[in-house]
Design an enzyme around this catalytic site. Structure first.
Site, PDB file in Angstrom:
ATOM      1  N   ARG A 284     -36.514  -8.057 -38.664  1.00  0.00           N
ATOM      2  CA  ARG A 284     -37.634  -8.740 -39.295  1.00  0.00           C
ATOM      3  C   ARG A 284     -38.760  -7.721 -39.448  1.00  0.00           C
ATOM      4  O   ARG A 284     -39.528  -7.495 -38.526  1.00  0.00           O
ATOM      5  CB  ARG A 284     -38.077  -9.907 -38.400  1.00  0.00           C
ATOM      6  CG  ARG A 284     -39.031 -10.882 -39.059  1.00  0.00           C
ATOM      7  CD  ARG A 284     -39.689 -11.766 -38.025  1.00  0.00           C
ATOM      8  NE  ARG A 284     -40.685 -11.036 -37.276  1.00  0.00           N
ATOM      9  CZ  ARG A 284     -41.024 -11.294 -36.010  1.00  0.00           C
ATOM     10  NH1 ARG A 284     -40.435 -12.267 -35.354  1.00  0.00           N
ATOM     11  NH2 ARG A 284     -41.950 -10.572 -35.408  1.00  0.00           N
ATOM     12  N   HIS A 288     -43.657 -12.479 -37.635  1.00  0.00           N
ATOM     13  CA  HIS A 288     -42.939 -13.764 -37.646  1.00  0.00           C
ATOM     14  C   HIS A 288     -43.532 -14.672 -38.722  1.00  0.00           C
ATOM     15  O   HIS A 288     -42.814 -15.252 -39.530  1.00  0.00           O
ATOM     16  CB  HIS A 288     -43.042 -14.430 -36.269  1.00  0.00           C
ATOM     17  CG  HIS A 288     -42.708 -15.888 -36.280  1.00  0.00           C
ATOM     18  ND1 HIS A 288     -41.420 -16.342 -36.471  1.00  0.00           N
ATOM     19  CD2 HIS A 288     -43.480 -16.991 -36.163  1.00  0.00           C
ATOM     20  CE1 HIS A 288     -41.430 -17.673 -36.447  1.00  0.00           C
ATOM     21  NE2 HIS A 288     -42.663 -18.084 -36.268  1.00  0.00           N
ATOM     22  N   TYR A 297     -46.404  -6.470 -29.594  1.00  0.00           N
ATOM     23  CA  TYR A 297     -45.155  -6.494 -28.822  1.00  0.00           C
ATOM     24  C   TYR A 297     -44.080  -5.503 -29.290  1.00  0.00           C
ATOM     25  O   TYR A 297     -43.000  -5.453 -28.738  1.00  0.00           O
ATOM     26  CB  TYR A 297     -44.574  -7.920 -28.768  1.00  0.00           C
ATOM     27  CG  TYR A 297     -44.375  -8.583 -30.130  1.00  0.00           C
ATOM     28  CD1 TYR A 297     -43.247  -8.333 -30.894  1.00  0.00           C
ATOM     29  CD2 TYR A 297     -45.320  -9.485 -30.632  1.00  0.00           C
ATOM     30  CE1 TYR A 297     -43.057  -8.936 -32.116  1.00  0.00           C
ATOM     31  CE2 TYR A 297     -45.144 -10.100 -31.869  1.00  0.00           C
ATOM     32  CZ  TYR A 297     -44.023  -9.828 -32.606  1.00  0.00           C
ATOM     33  OH  TYR A 297     -43.831 -10.434 -33.828  1.00  0.00           O
TER      34      TYR A 297
END
Lengths: 441, 322
Positions: A284, A288, A297
């Site tokens: 990805r 998100h 992160y």
């Protein structure tokens, strides 16, 4: 034995530079055994995807990328409440959709706008949903990106994760009973595969032999949770074996591998009524959603590694090597898509919101008496304070002037509330005056 | 015919009339369901249309939602209402919202979920619950609870043919205990319409499902004291028949609602609130609720836990003497 001993290889067809991997050694050996007719397999291989289809796939990928860029920008400008990008996963989503028949059902998670675009959902249709206007098929009830199309056999997106997976099993069972040779594909992330619904779905699909393809986009992260904190075993593909299902792991950034794997899975599903699990290893590249910031992160370095594996660039390299695409076409198509998206967005923004009556329709096949009464109550309230409910008031035919009058009247009310309290005695006299300028009834 | 035979008969008729009706759930196949509601249907209609599923409630309802969206007419059985909670998400977030969220592009209107509910069978806390109130908070569902075989057949046929997802809750204590005349023919009873079982002048008694038997006994007791009770079976919890109930309370001025489920947040609360809103000036006494205790369902002391005819009889007298 433990899962560590079971490590499923990744099926690949296309290198990043646009050249095809040679057909593997095992394949060559079996060709030799059949009479030694095999030559250099790469040189005689026919095009894995015919030209017209390949170009349509590529244009759809470009459209999705442009849509993502523009809509994220629109979200940042405050024009759109929310958005989710498909960026980095285009080959998985569009490559699989391209391998299906148009009347196969797609039950996706939320990031699969590419599959819907492949089926022909127009730019305006995307925009109408995202802006929740009167032409949104979902009547402005769900957040942006919850598309659906009955005509295109694309089930309306539902936010709760993984719920579409057992539904796909049931849908495919119905297709089997109908006997029209259709199948269902359900697409989900590796995070969704942790939900009970996933396990329930695979088990039932296998026991009841349904023509369903379970496509996992293993894109590395479920919001911020990396896949190493999502599962302990070798990914999602081996789970199929526990359910007596066939399974394949593909390079999810390799559109040809995804396309061929899905073609084969469809054949198995439709011809033998056996479900198949595909795990597409991808990444990805974007956040998100528009509410997420991946810099918290994961590292830029990690992202850069995957940027080098960009599925769109990989396909472009292949198309150019085939002589099917050029720098000029790339530029012209990009410009045209950007224009199309912007114009479409402007149109969608200007359209009216869904009518007030849609508040109570589609709860049941027809509104209940209680719902009708509740709508009447809402309307009566809006008649008193139209300025506070501009969308509903517009739907009820209030003019801009009437809204303005209502706003002024209310402001006067508020000002009286804030003005210093008159001394006692004086108030008694005041209380005989009309409270709101003679409008009391 | 007892209630199980009536349900079996309704399923048989529905399957014969519509080849897209498909029955499934845990043990519903050869075995005919743990209560035998689906006996002989697999023999008659084949394994494709009547079959066992793996033991997965969320799987069963997820599967049923997909099948209904595809255009089939699934009748899914959850073996006990106590075990419906793994499927809660598929019912309240999926089935109930399917039509609304898609703007009517897709719906699961063909779906019927059958499940046995209620106490009085020495089933303890995991075979006795009445969870209708959890689902009653969910727009988009219909909830139906029959009280006898005649109702069970007519309401189930209506539920299967209703263009909305229906949760059909069967009072398992009455499966064999309730016997009555049931026409052999195909017939339907309307959903969302209450049944005035008996007209009366002094007080309205309201309930549903297995509780109706108890309410009728309480009314007979009250009759000895010269109290004339009107008895209403709500039949459908969602949507519920506000008109019939309020018309009755406007006439009698008094209302007792009784259900097996716990008091707090029970559906009687909703009824009481609506009735006081609509009938405030006509009420002669506060609305009384006679329900199960706010505890999990007990095993040995279930008689003490459950609302019975004596508890309802006392509530009637208190209302009359207020």
């Amino acid at each position: 034995m433990t899962g560590d001993e079971l490590c499923i290889p990744i099926f690949k067809r296309l290198r990043q530079d646009g050249t095809l991997y040679p057909v593997d050694a095992a394949q060559r050996q079996s060709d030799d055994a059949r009479g030694g007719q095999s030559q250099d397999t790469t040189s005689i291989e026919r095009d894995p995807i015919e030209r017209e289809k390949a170009l349509k796939i590529y244009r759809t990928m470009l459209f999705t990328r442009v849509l993502d860029e523009r809509m994220l920008a629109a979200q940042r400008q405050g024009r759109l409440s929310f958005y989710m990008q498909c960026t980095g996963e285009e080959a998985t989503v569009i490559g699989s959709a391209a391998a299906l028949e148009d009347d196969d059902m797609i039950m996706a998670q939320y990031r699969e706008q590419g599959a819907l675009a492949w089926r022909g959902f127009s730019c305006d249709e995307f925009m109408n949903q995202m802006f929740g206007n009167e032409r949104d098929y979902g009547k402005g009830r769900q957040m942006p990106i919850h598309y659906g199309s009955r005509d295109l056999h694309y089930m309306t997106i539902s936010s709760p994760l993984a719920t579409q997976i057992p539904q796909a099993t049931g849908y495919a069972y119905g297709q089997k009973l109908a006997g029209k040779g259709q199948c269902t594909i359900t697409i989900f992330g590796e995070g969704a595969a942790s939900e009970g619904d996933f396990h329930a779905a695979l088990n039932m699909a296998s026991v009841h032999r349904v023509p369903c393809i379970f496509l996992c986009r293993n894109n590395g992260y479920a919001i911020s949770t990396p896949s190493c904190e999502q599962f302990a075993a070798d990914g999602i593909a081996p789970r199929a074996f526990g359910y007596h299902m066939q399974s394949i792991r593909v390079d999810g950034n390799d559109v040809i591998a995804v396309y061929e794997a899905t073609l084969a899975a469809r054949k198995i599903a439709v011809e033998t009524h056996q479900p198949v699990l595909i795990e597409a290893m991808t990444y990805r590249l974007a956040a998100h959603s528009s509410s997420d910031d991946p810099s918290g992160y994961r590292s830029k370095k990690e992202e850069a590694i995957w940027r080098d594996k960009d599925p769109i660039l990989r396909m472009r390299n292949w198309l150019e090597a085939q002589g099917w695409w050029s720098e000029e076409e790339e530029k012209a198509t990009g410009d045209q898509l950007r224009r199309e998206v912007l114009e479409s967005m402007k149109r969608a923004e200007k359209l009216a919101p869904p009518a007030l009556d849609t508040l109570i329709t589609d709860v049941y096949d027809t509104p209940t008496p209680l719902l009708k009464q509740q709508l009447e109550d809402v309307k009566q309230h809006i008649r008193k304070y139209p300025h506070a409910y501009p969308k509903g008031a517009a739907s009820m035919g209030f003019t801009a002037q009437e809204l303005e009058d209502s706003r002024k009247a209310h402001q006067e009310r508020l000002q009286r509330m804030q003005s210093p309290k008159p001394v006692e005695g004086h108030q008694l006299v005041e209380s005989h005056q009309p409270v709101d300028g003679g409008q009391t009834s | 015919m007892n209630m199980l035979q009536a349900i079996n008969n309704a399923l048989d008729i529905a399957m014969a009339a519509n080849p897209r009706v498909v029955l499934f759930g845990e043990d519903v196949g050869v075995f005919g369901g743990v209560f035998r509601a689906t006996s002989h249907l697999q023999d008659k209609y084949g394994r494709e249309r009547c079959f066992n599923t793996p033991l997965t409630e969320q799987g069963i309802i997820g599967f049923a939602n997909g099948l209904a969206a595809q255009g089939s007419t699934p009748v899914a059985e959850i073996q006990f209402a106590d075990y419906i909670f793994p499927a809660f998400d598929q019912i309240v977030n999926e089935a109930a919202k399917f039509r609304y969220r898609s703007g009517d592009l897709f719906d699961v209107g063909g779906l019927t979920i059958r499940t046995p509910y209620g106490g009085g069978i020495a089933g303890g806390l995991y075979h006795s619950q009445s969870p209708e109130a959890y689902f009653a908070h969910t727009p988009g569902l219909k909830i139906v609870m029959p009280r006898n075989p005649h109702q069970a057949k007519g309401l189930l046929l209506a539920a299967i043919r209703d263009p909305n997802p229906v949760l059909f809750m069967e009072p398992k204590r009455l499966y064999r205990a309730s016997v009555g005349e049931v026409p052999e023919a195909d017939y339907e009873l309307p959903l969302g319409v209450a049944d005035v079982i008996r007209e009366g002048r002094d007080i309205t008694l309201l309930g549903w499902g297995a509780q109706m038997e108890v309410i009728e006994k309480a009314a007979a007791l009250a009759e000895q004291d010269g109290i004339d009770c009107e008895i209403i079976d709500l039949r459908s919890i969602l949507p519920w028949d506000i008109e019939t109930v309020c018309d009755s309370v406007l006439k009698t001025g008094r209302l007792v609602v009784s259900h097996e489920a716990p008091l707090t947040g029970g559906f009687a609360s909703e009824i009481a609130a609506t009735v006081q809103e609509r009938c405030f000036l006509y009420l002669e006494a506060p609305i009384r609720r006679v329900t199960g205790l706010d505890t999990p369902f007990p095993l040995v002391l279930e008689k003490e836990h459950l609302p019975d005819e004596l508890k309802i009889y006392e509530a009637i007298k208190q209302s009359l003497n207020y």
